[in-house]
Design a protein around this motif. Structure first.
Motif, short mmCIF file in Angstrom:
data_model
loop_
_atom_site.label_atom_id
_atom_site.label_comp_id
_atom_site.label_asym_id
_atom_site.label_seq_id
_atom_site.Cartn_x
_atom_site.Cartn_y
_atom_site.Cartn_z
N PHE A 215 -17.78 -23.18 -53.51
CA PHE A 215 -19.03 -23.71 -52.93
C PHE A 215 -18.88 -23.90 -51.43
N GLY A 216 -17.73 -24.43 -51.01
CA GLY A 216 -17.53 -24.66 -49.58
C GLY A 216 -17.49 -23.37 -48.79
N SER A 217 -16.81 -22.36 -49.34
CA SER A 217 -16.74 -21.08 -48.63
C SER A 217 -18.11 -20.41 -48.58
N GLY A 218 -18.90 -20.52 -49.63
CA GLY A 218 -20.24 -19.95 -49.61
C GLY A 218 -21.14 -20.67 -48.62
N PHE A 219 -21.00 -21.98 -48.51
CA PHE A 219 -21.82 -22.73 -47.55
C PHE A 219 -21.48 -22.35 -46.12
N VAL A 220 -20.19 -22.20 -45.83
CA VAL A 220 -19.79 -21.82 -44.48
C VAL A 220 -20.25 -20.40 -44.16
N ALA A 221 -20.19 -19.51 -45.15
CA ALA A 221 -20.60 -18.13 -44.91
C ALA A 221 -22.09 -18.01 -44.63
N GLY A 222 -22.88 -18.93 -45.16
CA GLY A 222 -24.33 -18.88 -44.93
C GLY A 222 -24.78 -19.53 -43.65
N LEU A 223 -23.88 -20.13 -42.88
CA LEU A 223 -24.31 -20.80 -41.65
C LEU A 223 -24.75 -19.81 -40.58
N GLY A 224 -24.27 -18.61 -40.61
CA GLY A 224 -24.62 -17.65 -39.58
C GLY A 224 -26.02 -17.09 -39.71
N GLY A 225 -26.62 -17.24 -40.86
CA GLY A 225 -27.98 -16.74 -41.05
C GLY A 225 -27.99 -15.23 -41.29
N MET A 226 -29.13 -14.64 -41.02
CA MET A 226 -29.35 -13.22 -41.32
C MET A 226 -28.49 -12.31 -40.44
N LEU A 227 -28.15 -12.76 -39.26
CA LEU A 227 -27.41 -11.89 -38.34
C LEU A 227 -25.99 -11.60 -38.83
N THR A 228 -25.40 -12.56 -39.48
CA THR A 228 -24.00 -12.38 -39.91
C THR A 228 -23.87 -11.96 -41.37
N LEU A 229 -24.97 -11.74 -42.05
CA LEU A 229 -24.89 -11.37 -43.47
C LEU A 229 -24.13 -10.07 -43.72
N PRO A 230 -24.29 -9.01 -42.90
CA PRO A 230 -23.51 -7.79 -43.17
C PRO A 230 -22.00 -7.99 -43.13
N ILE A 231 -21.55 -9.05 -42.46
CA ILE A 231 -20.11 -9.32 -42.40
C ILE A 231 -19.70 -10.37 -43.42
N THR A 232 -20.51 -11.41 -43.55
CA THR A 232 -20.13 -12.54 -44.40
C THR A 232 -20.24 -12.22 -45.89
N ILE A 233 -21.19 -11.37 -46.27
CA ILE A 233 -21.35 -11.08 -47.70
C ILE A 233 -20.13 -10.33 -48.25
N PRO A 234 -19.64 -9.23 -47.65
CA PRO A 234 -18.42 -8.61 -48.18
C PRO A 234 -17.21 -9.54 -48.15
N ALA A 235 -17.10 -10.32 -47.07
CA ALA A 235 -15.97 -11.25 -47.00
C ALA A 235 -16.07 -12.32 -48.09
N GLN A 236 -17.29 -12.78 -48.34
CA GLN A 236 -17.47 -13.79 -49.39
C GLN A 236 -17.18 -13.22 -50.77
N LEU A 237 -17.56 -11.99 -51.01
CA LEU A 237 -17.27 -11.36 -52.29
C LEU A 237 -15.77 -11.20 -52.51
N ILE A 238 -15.06 -10.79 -51.46
CA ILE A 238 -13.60 -10.64 -51.58
C ILE A 238 -12.94 -12.00 -51.80
N ALA A 239 -13.41 -13.03 -51.08
CA ALA A 239 -12.84 -14.37 -51.24
C ALA A 239 -13.09 -14.91 -52.64
N ASN A 240 -14.30 -14.70 -53.15
CA ASN A 240 -14.60 -15.17 -54.51
C ASN A 240 -13.75 -14.45 -55.55
N ALA A 241 -13.55 -13.13 -55.37
CA ALA A 241 -12.72 -12.37 -56.30
C ALA A 241 -11.28 -12.85 -56.28
N PHE A 242 -10.77 -13.14 -55.07
CA PHE A 242 -9.40 -13.63 -54.98
C PHE A 242 -9.25 -15.00 -55.63
N VAL A 243 -10.17 -15.90 -55.36
CA VAL A 243 -10.09 -17.24 -55.94
C VAL A 243 -10.18 -17.18 -57.46
#
Length: 275
Positions: A215-243
């Protein structure tokens, strides 16, 4: 001797000739016995008591290797195969320790014939050898797969099972076994199995912590808004898979399972990323 042989009566000559023929027959039979185990067992019943005792104490020159010798040789080859051991994503020290223990049990069962623990040692060594061969085949096939999804999965598996500790940068990632050990009771034996109540308590605490981390990693990834989604979404998926992978393997370790066994690894991967 020639003079005695010349003056010997005919009866003595016939006795010597008969003894010589009997000796030649015994030598020929002994040669056939050494070359053929079946004829040896058949001729032992018809031989004299002195000949039977000699055959019983004579070493066999055509003995075949026992199954325990094959098990010991298999475990030795696995321990000497650096390429096979390097394909393991983690837990290599524990894996080699288990193989050495299995080889010791196989050698003890082979040398202590008739002991009370021989059958148990042989069965345990045979089971450990089969599991070792299956584990090596599973992880080696996964490591040598050149497809991009499998390579990404193997990298996450290696990180989940091995962890990472870099003192220079201060980055530290706990492995699944270290994470499971952190949630075990402090007074529990590290090598002993947990009771059902203690295991479920540790598992509940571990799952709650991992859910909060996601939950914390997803909240931090969403702080950038729409501009950072192309970067944060793949990173968030990889982080969730690792966890999720590390959590699945940690729960399996808490339950006393070997994370390198193909059945345990397949279930952990399925539970983490679905299937």
């Amino acid at each position: 001797a020639q003079a005695r042989h010349a003056n010997a009566p005919d009866g003595l000559e016939r006795v010597e000739d008969a003894a010589r023929e009997c000796l030649n027959a015994m030598v020929a039979r002994a040669g056939r016995d050494v070359g053929d185990d079946t004829s040896s067992s058949a001729s032992s019943s018809s031989s004299s008591p002195s000949q039977s005792s000699l055959c019983a104490h004579s070493p066999s020159t055509s003995s075949t290797p026992s199954p325990l010798d094959a098990i010991s040789d298999t475990l030795t080859r696995i321990l000497a195969d650096e390429r096979a051991l390097s394909s393991l994503p983690g837990e290599r020290i524990a894996f080699e320790k288990k193989l050495r223990a299995a080889r010791f049990r196989a050698e003890r069962a082979r040398t202590t014939v008739g002991a009370h623990s021989t059958a148990g040692d042989a069965a345990r060594a045979r089971l450990d050898a089969r599991r070792a061969v299956e584990s090596i085949a599973f992880w080696r096939a996964l490591a040598e797969d050149e497809s991009a999804p499998t390579r990404a999965l193997f990298m996450l598996l290696r990180l989940a099972l091995s962890g990472r500790d870099e003192p220079r940068s201060g980055a530290r990632v706990l492995s699944a076994r270290a994470l499971a050990a952190a949630y075990r009771p402090a007074d529990a034996d590290p090598d002993a199995l947990l009771t059902d109540v203690a295991m479920f308590r540790c598992a509940d605490a571990l799952v709650a912590w991992q859910s909060a981390a996601n939950f914390g990693s997803g909240f931090v990834a969403g702080l950038g808004g729409m501009l950072t989604l192309p970067i944060t979404i793949p990173a968030q998926l990889i982080a969730n898979a690792f966890v999720a992978l590390r959590l699945s393997f940690a729960l399996a370790i808490l339950a006393g399972k070997d994370p390198l066994e193909p059945s345990v690894a397949a279930r952990a991967i399925t539970a983490a990323i679905g299937g």
